[in-house]
Structure formats: C-alpha cells, structure tokens
Write a protein that holds these residues in place. Sequence first.
Motif, short mmCIF file in Angstrom:
data_model
loop_
_atom_site.label_atom_id
_atom_site.label_comp_id
_atom_site.label_asym_id
_atom_site.label_seq_id
_atom_site.Cartn_x
_atom_site.Cartn_y
_atom_site.Cartn_z
N THR A 221 0.83 -1.20 0.00
CA THR A 221 0.00 0.00 0.00
C THR A 221 0.87 1.26 0.00
O THR A 221 2.01 1.24 0.45
N GLY A 222 0.32 2.33 -0.53
CA GLY A 222 1.07 3.57 -0.60
C GLY A 222 2.37 3.43 -1.38
O GLY A 222 3.39 4.03 -1.04
N ALA A 223 2.33 2.64 -2.45
CA ALA A 223 3.56 2.26 -3.16
C ALA A 223 3.85 3.14 -4.37
O ALA A 223 4.74 2.83 -5.15
N GLY A 224 3.13 4.24 -4.51
CA GLY A 224 3.33 5.09 -5.66
C GLY A 224 4.53 6.01 -5.57
O GLY A 224 4.85 6.71 -6.53
N ARG B 51 7.38 2.57 -2.99
CA ARG B 51 7.90 2.29 -4.32
C ARG B 51 9.10 1.36 -4.24
O ARG B 51 9.20 0.38 -5.00
N GLN B 52 10.04 1.66 -3.34
CA GLN B 52 11.24 0.83 -3.25
C GLN B 52 10.93 -0.57 -2.75
O GLN B 52 11.53 -1.55 -3.19
N VAL B 53 9.96 -0.69 -1.85
CA VAL B 53 9.54 -2.01 -1.39
C VAL B 53 9.00 -2.82 -2.57
O VAL B 53 9.34 -4.00 -2.74
N ALA B 54 8.15 -2.20 -3.39
CA ALA B 54 7.61 -2.90 -4.55
C ALA B 54 8.72 -3.36 -5.49
O ALA B 54 8.71 -4.50 -5.98
N LEU B 55 9.70 -2.51 -5.73
CA LEU B 55 10.82 -2.87 -6.61
C LEU B 55 11.66 -3.98 -5.99
O LEU B 55 12.13 -4.89 -6.70
N HIS B 56 11.87 -3.91 -4.68
CA HIS B 56 12.62 -4.97 -3.99
C HIS B 56 11.90 -6.32 -4.13
O HIS B 56 12.54 -7.36 -4.38
N MET B 57 10.59 -6.32 -3.94
CA MET B 57 9.83 -7.57 -4.03
C MET B 57 9.98 -8.19 -5.42
O MET B 57 10.24 -9.39 -5.56
N ALA B 58 9.84 -7.36 -6.43
CA ALA B 58 9.96 -7.86 -7.79
C ALA B 58 11.37 -8.36 -8.08
O ALA B 58 11.55 -9.40 -8.72
N GLU C 201 0.43 3.44 -11.35
CA GLU C 201 0.75 2.95 -12.69
C GLU C 201 2.22 3.17 -13.04
O GLU C 201 2.84 2.32 -13.68
N ALA C 202 2.77 4.30 -12.60
CA ALA C 202 4.18 4.59 -12.91
C ALA C 202 5.10 3.57 -12.25
O ALA C 202 6.06 3.09 -12.87
N VAL C 203 4.82 3.21 -11.00
CA VAL C 203 5.66 2.23 -10.31
C VAL C 203 5.43 0.83 -10.87
O VAL C 203 6.39 0.06 -11.04
N ALA C 204 4.19 0.49 -11.18
CA ALA C 204 3.93 -0.81 -11.79
C ALA C 204 4.69 -0.93 -13.11
O ALA C 204 5.23 -2.01 -13.44
N VAL D 30 -3.32 -0.64 -8.61
CA VAL D 30 -4.69 -0.61 -8.11
C VAL D 30 -4.88 0.62 -7.24
O VAL D 30 -4.25 0.74 -6.18
N GLN D 31 -5.73 1.51 -7.67
CA GLN D 31 -6.07 2.69 -6.87
C GLN D 31 -7.05 2.28 -5.77
O GLN D 31 -8.02 1.56 -6.01
N ALA D 32 -6.77 2.73 -4.55
CA ALA D 32 -7.70 2.49 -3.45
C ALA D 32 -7.32 3.39 -2.29
O ALA D 32 -6.14 3.65 -2.04
N ASP D 33 -8.33 3.86 -1.59
CA ASP D 33 -8.15 4.61 -0.35
C ASP D 33 -8.20 3.60 0.79
O ASP D 33 -9.25 3.00 1.04
N VAL D 34 -7.08 3.39 1.48
CA VAL D 34 -7.03 2.33 2.49
C VAL D 34 -7.92 2.62 3.69
O VAL D 34 -8.17 1.73 4.51
N THR D 35 -8.40 3.86 3.83
CA THR D 35 -9.29 4.16 4.95
C THR D 35 -10.71 3.67 4.70
O THR D 35 -11.54 3.70 5.60
N SER D 36 -10.99 3.21 3.48
CA SER D 36 -12.30 2.68 3.13
C SER D 36 -12.24 1.16 3.05
O SER D 36 -11.54 0.61 2.19
N PHE D 37 -12.97 0.48 3.92
CA PHE D 37 -12.93 -0.98 3.91
C PHE D 37 -13.48 -1.53 2.61
O PHE D 37 -12.97 -2.51 2.07
N ASP D 38 -14.52 -0.91 2.06
CA ASP D 38 -15.08 -1.38 0.79
C ASP D 38 -14.06 -1.26 -0.33
O ASP D 38 -13.93 -2.16 -1.16
N ALA D 39 -13.33 -0.13 -0.35
CA ALA D 39 -12.30 0.06 -1.38
C ALA D 39 -11.18 -0.96 -1.23
O ALA D 39 -10.65 -1.48 -2.22
#
Length: 263
Positions: free
Chosen positions: A15-18, A23-30, A48-51, A64-73
Amino acid sequence: MSEILDLSGRVALVTGAGQGVGRQVALHMAAHGAAGVVVNDYFQERAEAVAAEVEKAGGKAIAVQADVTSFDAVKAMVAKAEAQFGKVDILVNNAGNAGANPDPDARKPFWETGPEAWNSFIGVNLYGVINCTAAVVPGLIERGAGRIITVISDAGRAGESGLEVYSGAKAGAAGFTRAIARTLGRYNVTANCVAIAATATPAIKARLEANPERTKKMLSNYVIRRPGEPADVANMVLFLASGASSWITGQTYPVNGGFSFAL
C-alpha cells in the motif's frame, strides 16, 4: 544452495507504493522473484508509474487505486489482486503520514484542532492497517501461510512532540500487529512492524537539502549521521517477507540510524 530471500511463487500487495518507501519495497519484491506485485496508491497515475517500473525490470505488477481508509475500497482492491494473481501472500501496510488529502489543520497542536484533523492520521495509519489486514487474512488462513508487515514510525515507539495523534496511531498499529501475530501464528502467518525515522524520500530529501544547518542539527540525534534511504527500509521489509524470518513474529524492528534503541 537456494537464495534465502527468494520470493518466488509469492504475491505481494504494497500500500502507498506510488512513491518513496513503498515504491522501493515494490521494486525490492519484484527483484527478489515475487510472482506478482500489487502496487497500491491513492493516486492511480502514481501506482501505474511504479507498476511500469516493475514490469520494465522484468517483474509482474498491476496498479490498483484504493483509499485504504475505506474498507469497501480495500476489499475491492484485494479482489482485483486475487483476480489477477490468484492470491495475496504478503501484505505490506506502508500507506501512512496524514493520508493523501490531509486536513489543513493536521500539523497544528492537537488541542487546537479536533476529530476531523485527528482522523487524517488515525484513518490511514490505524484503520488503513486494520482494513487491509482484515481483507487478506481469510486467504492467508486458507492457504496456511503468509506475511503481514506494517511500516510504522519511531514516533509510535518513542513519541514525537508535535505529532501526538500520529504517534498514537502508529503505536496502535504496532499493538494491533502484535495481537494479530498471536492470532495467526497457528496458521503459519507472521506479522511484524518496521519502525522508521527520517528517510530521504524525494519530498523529505528536498526539505533536508533546503536547510543544511537544520538538517545537521537533526542528524546529530542519530548515531549514524545520515538520513535513511528507502532501500534501508525495503531491505528489512524484504527480510520479514522472506523465508529468512519464518520464526519471527509480533516484533517491531527499528530501522532508524540509531535515533532510538530497542531492547
């Protein structure tokens, strides 16, 4: 000999990976073989830029866009992740600070504000963690394995003057993580926190460079006299996501240059 940090076959949701640490966590995982990386951000274009960076480096990712404060999102986000990759094995609760649209009064002394300003911090740093964890836990239990890693702050460990509500929200996230670790251990699911201090994300780096004297004074409080780098945090997150940490749960690891110590 197999690579102990290899994430082959596992799917990570960050989350919050934009930008910044996420962003660096996402790149490390990949880079360490993740079968897929779900790049979440409040702003679709950042995700999208980080993906795209992950894909360019040879990994697989979706934005995936989502507001983490919304459980439905959040539930919709996890459903998209599972539709694309079949599962989520690793959750990194990284979204934080005062959220994407902080209340303009959020930085005032908390007693001069009210719940609307406080919720800028509590919503993303506490409810965001609870929402995302609740959404992925059923799948982790079903598969009998998983990792939950929550990025908190040394403010949540030691307290930070001027950031009382933020400190409380981060401490709450750490307490929640310890409790969920006790609950999920029987299912081979671990839950840990990474507590960070001043980290030179692009926004923070610009502020540090704008006032060298103030930065020098700030860094005098650090045993290692430099700000952290996103990679410093991502290294610890990677460790906690990997098989190297399979017997570690319910812990908070400071990655803070010695700003504060932990027993």
